[in-house]
Design a protein around this motif. Structure first.
Motif, short mmCIF file in Angstrom:
data_model
loop_
_atom_site.label_atom_id
_atom_site.label_comp_id
_atom_site.label_asym_id
_atom_site.label_seq_id
_atom_site.Cartn_x
_atom_site.Cartn_y
_atom_site.Cartn_z
N PHE A 38 3.22 -41.01 -4.16
CA PHE A 38 2.37 -40.13 -3.37
C PHE A 38 1.19 -39.61 -4.20
CE2 PHE A 38 5.52 -40.37 -0.16
CZ PHE A 38 4.99 -39.82 0.99
N THR A 39 1.40 -39.37 -5.48
CA THR A 39 0.30 -38.93 -6.34
C THR A 39 -0.73 -40.04 -6.51
OG1 THR A 39 1.79 -37.42 -7.50
CG2 THR A 39 -0.27 -37.98 -8.61
N LEU A 40 -0.26 -41.27 -6.71
CA LEU A 40 -1.19 -42.40 -6.82
C LEU A 40 -1.97 -42.61 -5.52
CD1 LEU A 40 0.99 -44.97 -8.81
CD2 LEU A 40 -0.99 -43.68 -9.64
N ILE A 41 -1.30 -42.48 -4.41
CA ILE A 41 -2.00 -42.60 -3.11
C ILE A 41 -3.04 -41.49 -2.98
CG2 ILE A 41 -1.71 -42.40 -0.62
CD1 ILE A 41 1.00 -43.82 -0.96
N ALA A 42 -2.66 -40.28 -3.40
CA ALA A 42 -3.59 -39.15 -3.29
C ALA A 42 -4.85 -39.40 -4.11
CB ALA A 42 -2.91 -37.87 -3.76
N PHE A 43 -4.70 -39.93 -5.30
CA PHE A 43 -5.88 -40.19 -6.12
C PHE A 43 -6.65 -41.41 -5.64
CE2 PHE A 43 -3.63 -37.52 -9.31
CZ PHE A 43 -4.61 -36.52 -9.38
N ALA A 59 -2.71 -32.16 -0.35
CA ALA A 59 -1.72 -32.23 0.72
C ALA A 59 -0.83 -33.46 0.57
CB ALA A 59 -2.41 -32.25 2.08
N MET A 60 -1.42 -34.57 0.15
CA MET A 60 -0.64 -35.80 -0.04
C MET A 60 0.38 -35.61 -1.18
SD MET A 60 0.00 -38.80 1.06
CE MET A 60 -1.36 -39.24 2.08
N LEU A 64 3.14 -33.45 0.14
CA LEU A 64 4.07 -34.22 0.97
C LEU A 64 5.06 -35.00 0.09
CD1 LEU A 64 1.78 -35.62 3.81
CD2 LEU A 64 3.68 -34.00 4.03
N GLY A 65 4.56 -35.56 -1.01
CA GLY A 65 5.44 -36.27 -1.94
C GLY A 65 6.48 -35.35 -2.55
N LEU A 66 6.06 -34.13 -2.89
CA LEU A 66 7.00 -33.16 -3.46
C LEU A 66 8.05 -32.73 -2.43
CD1 LEU A 66 4.55 -30.98 -5.58
CD2 LEU A 66 6.28 -32.59 -6.43
N GLY A 94 -13.35 -41.91 7.97
CA GLY A 94 -12.53 -41.03 7.14
C GLY A 94 -13.32 -40.43 6.00
N TYR A 95 -13.09 -39.17 5.78
CA TYR A 95 -13.71 -38.50 4.65
C TYR A 95 -12.63 -37.64 4.01
CZ TYR A 95 -16.77 -35.54 1.89
OH TYR A 95 -17.36 -34.88 0.85
N PHE A 96 -12.25 -37.95 2.78
CA PHE A 96 -11.15 -37.26 2.12
C PHE A 96 -11.69 -36.29 1.08
CE2 PHE A 96 -9.53 -41.40 3.45
CZ PHE A 96 -8.51 -40.98 4.28
N GLN A 97 -11.16 -35.10 1.11
CA GLN A 97 -11.56 -34.07 0.16
C GLN A 97 -10.39 -33.76 -0.77
OE1 GLN A 97 -12.84 -30.81 2.57
NE2 GLN A 97 -14.65 -31.89 3.34
#
Length: 158
Positions: free
Chosen positions: A34-39, A59-60, A63-65, A50-53
């Motif tokens: 989830f951390t890798l996906i977030a980055f 939040a991602m 969710l992993g935690l 899509g625009y990711f901040q």
């Protein structure tokens, strides 16, 4: 003084072995993924819909935690028993039972874990003693049965 050997009346504490290792490893893997996906989430205006901040990335990771915390619930089961009774803590819920209400300690054929059969025809799952732990589970079941049997026989006082 009791006629029961000390080995029989020694307290029993058991926790699942294999499931705990798997849960710890899986929880760590989920947090890393989830951390890798977030980055990996990024984008700017004009790149598409899509625009990711930073908040989306946080939040991602959150969710992993949360998913890892759910997985770590599998490490919660524990059983503690002594001459007075048995305390069972499962994933959700726990029981504190005196031996007088327990009719039998069973490990049914094909059952994933040990059960306590109560006198009122109820069954209590003991998820801490799992069939997947093989010899560890057999040893824990035998020790619990010995404590149960010792509680049924009146002790001899000298």
């Amino acid at each position: 003084m009791s006629s029961t050997p000390a080995a029989v009346t020694a307290p029993v504490v058991a926790r699942p072995q294999r499931a705990r290792v798997i849960a710890y490893v899986l929880a760590a893997v989920v947090v890393v993924v989830f951390t890798l996906i977030a980055f990996g989430l990024h984008g700017k205006t004009g790149d598409g819909p899509g625009y990711f901040q930073r908040g989306d990335q946080a939040a991602m990771i959150g969710l992993g935690l949360c998913a890892a915390a759910g997985i770590l619930l599998m490490t919660r089961p524990k059983v503690e028993a002594d001459a007075q009774g048995v305390r069972v803590r499962n994933i959700i819920g726990s029981y504190d039972l005196p031996w007088e209400v327990v009719r039998a300690v069973t490990f049914g054929r094909g059952a994933p874990w040990l059960t306590l059969d109560l006198h009122d025809d109820e069954k209590v799952a003991v998820m801490a003693v799992q069939m997947s732990d093989k010899q560890y589970a057999v040893k824990a079941a035998k020790r619990l049965r010995a404590l149960h049997t010792a509680s049924l026989t009146p002790s001899v006082v000298e």
